[in-house]
Every structure is written in C-alpha cells, then in structure tokens.
Design an enzyme around this catalytic site. Sequence first.
Site, PDB file in Angstrom:
ATOM      1  CE1 TYR A 200      -3.847   2.506   1.147  1.00 36.27           C
ATOM      2  CE2 TYR A 200      -1.999   3.674   1.964  1.00 36.27           C
ATOM      3  CZ  TYR A 200      -3.271   3.748   1.654  1.00 36.27           C
ATOM      4  OH  TYR A 200      -3.787   4.816   1.445  1.00 36.27           O
TER       5      TYR A 200
ATOM      6  CD  GLU B  49      -5.753   4.494  -1.423  1.00 33.00           C
ATOM      7  OE1 GLU B  49      -5.934   4.863  -0.099  1.00 33.00           O
ATOM      8  OE2 GLU B  49      -6.584   3.969  -2.171  1.00 33.00           O
TER       9      GLU B  49
END
Length: 378
Positions: free
Chosen positions: A101, A185
């Site tokens: 992530y 992201e």
Amino acid sequence: MDLYEHQAREVFKSYGIAVPDAAVVDHPREARRAAELLGGRVVVKAQVKTGGRGKAGGVKLAADPAAAEITARQILGMDIKGHTVRRVMLAQPVDIQDEFYVSFVLDRAAGVFLAIASAEGGMDIEEVAATRPEAVAHIPVDPAEGVTDTKAAEIAAAAGLPAETADVLARLWQVLVREDALLVEVNPLVRTTDGAILALDGKVTVDDNARFRQARWGDASEVRDTDADPLEAAAAAKGLTYVKLDGEVGIIGNGAGLVMSTLDVVAGRGARPANFLDIGGGASAQVMADGLDVILSDRDVKAVLVNVFGGITACDAVAEGIVRALDSVHLTQPLVVRLDGNNAARGRAILDARAHPLVEQATTMDGAAARAAQLANR
Ligand code: GDP
Ligand code: MN
C-alpha cells in the site's frame, strides 16, 4: 474530484509507473473483443468512484474472452455502495507475489503531506491499519522539499517495502504535484512473481480549486455524473452548494458563515443537521425554490430550518421563493423560517399571508433552531 481507476492508470503510465495493459468498455460484447486483444485471460474491474470493489464482487478474473463477456455482463449495472457500474476495465492479469500500500495525502492539520505506506497492502488494508497500526508507516513530506530519491528510499525502508519501490514513490509524488492532487494512492502496488513492480489499482483526487489547470478531466457538472449523490448532482446542476449529513434537520441559509453557525446552533439545541444548502449571497426567489426542492427530497429530513439574513438578497425575495416552492413541492415536514435583515418585515408578512399549516416563523436564529430541533425530535 476523484478520477476513475482507468484515468488514474493513464496518469500513472504517463509518469513512468508500470501498469498492466488494459482497455475500458461499456458493453459485454466489447469486453469479449478487448479480452481477445489483451491475450484472452483478463481481470474485469468495475469502474466506480469508490473503494472496496474487490470485496463487493466488482473485480473478477475471467479465463478467456467468452468468460470476460459473461463477467462483464455481471458487473455492468451492478450497484457498488450506491454507485452504478457503467463501465468495466479489462486488465491483463499479473501473478502477484506481494501486495503493498502506498499513498501521499495532504494532512491539512499539520500543514504537510504524508506518505502512508505498508508492506501489507491489498483489500484488507483498513483492517491492518485498525488492528496493527505499526504495520503502516506515516512519514511527513515537506512540500517544499518533496520526495527526493533519498526521501523515497526512507519511506520504502520505514514501511518495509523493497528498495525497488522507491522509484515508484518518487514518480507518484510527481503525479501529486503536477496533477494538483490532494491524494494519490496505489493499493495494491505489487511485486509480481517475475520481480516487476506494478500499480494494480489507483486513486487520484484532484484538488477542485485546480480545475482550471486540470480541465481535461471535464467541468464540474460533467464529473458529478452518474456516480454522484443524486441530490448533490441536482443541486450542483442548479448551481447550489448542498452537502449531505447524517442527522434530521434540513438547513438552508445564505452564505457559508451563516450556514455553518446555523449547524452549530441546531446541534446546540440537541438535533443533528441532515444536510445543508447554501443559497449564496445573491439568491433570488427561484434559487430559494430550487433549494427547498432539493432539501425536501432528502428523506432523512424531519424538519427544515431556513435561516436567512437579508443583505443583497432581500427577505421578501426569499419569502417569495418559499411561497413559490410551496406551490411546486408537496411539503410533508414542518418548515421553520427565520428572516432578518433587509426587508425582513415584508418577508415575514408574505409568509404570514400564505398561512401554510406546516410553516412557522421565528424571529431569532436561536429560537428558530430550538423549534426546528424540537420538531425534528418529536
Ligand atoms: P478495490 O477492491 O476497489 O481496491 O480494487 P483493486 O483494484 O485493488 O482490486 C482488488 C484486488 O484484486 C487486489 O487487491 C488484488 O488482490 C486483486 N487483483 C486486481 N488485479 C489483479 C490481477 O491482475 N491479478 C491478480 N492475481 N489479482 C488482481
Ligand atoms: Mn484497491
């Protein structure tokens, strides 16, 4: 403004971040053709501006073009958290070894950007963050310095990511800066079994204040398309600022400051705002009518509070707008109106003359809020 995954993917690609080959279609038959071109086996992915698509059944592997058509038919039209799937992206599948992530996000309170990264990316990142916060690194990024190669290496090391991801982090920072993004992201950023680093998903939130520089994503009305809250879209189409909240008092006011303090006063009187709508400083009767129309369409609303301080918008114009709205919308919930300022007496007289059984007037903001809260909590 959020970009769709396929748009974020194009942006990433243009900044040299590796992404799987992909195509976007809006019809199952096109999905079959696109899958053929992509080599047969594909991942079919719902294009909606919300996360958690994988868990909602919006990301599926199809073994061949025929399966891609069937899968696309299943996913197209699906509802994911209130977003209707109108397009799917077909992507070449990759063999994942590790899922990471990574994101950069503006931390408004601290006045810096934050790099957030974890070696345990993928669909369960929220759970990882909640149960084992130490598995998610938060590194402040000074916007004046940005993400240099050294900084990128520091972020990767802090999160336990392989050193090869530093290059992606530096490029992702460039996306944030040059695309005027408040958030970028990638989840998951993957290492494939052949050791390649690829962005498999992407979210980019472009700062709405930079729309004039980022015009290629379309204007506000175009972007607030099928995915937006229908009431927000209806309000935006009429040029009104409407925000949905989770209480029961609908709030209309003129000017951001007055509307904000109205929210506070209602909360102070023991009720929660269901939404708020700012009709702006120069509102006409028509704007008032449009605003009431929007607020009354919100089913959570148990009472409506109209709080207007007449300035450029005189109170008689506001009252006429309310009267006009009462003619066109069927009022089912009580409406408390507080008019003060320019032409307040005339405005109050107009509402008195209309004598609608569900409309009450109050002379002070506090009195109006107390009454609206009382009606909503009945
Ligand atoms: P999200 O659930 O909305 O965040 O959608 P994602 O694009 O992140 O996809 C959900 C999950 O599907 C990812 O975390 C991956 O585990 C998986 N996935 C997505 N694309 C591929 C792929 O090409 N190959 C494999 N094996 N898994 C994939
Ligand atoms: Mn994802």
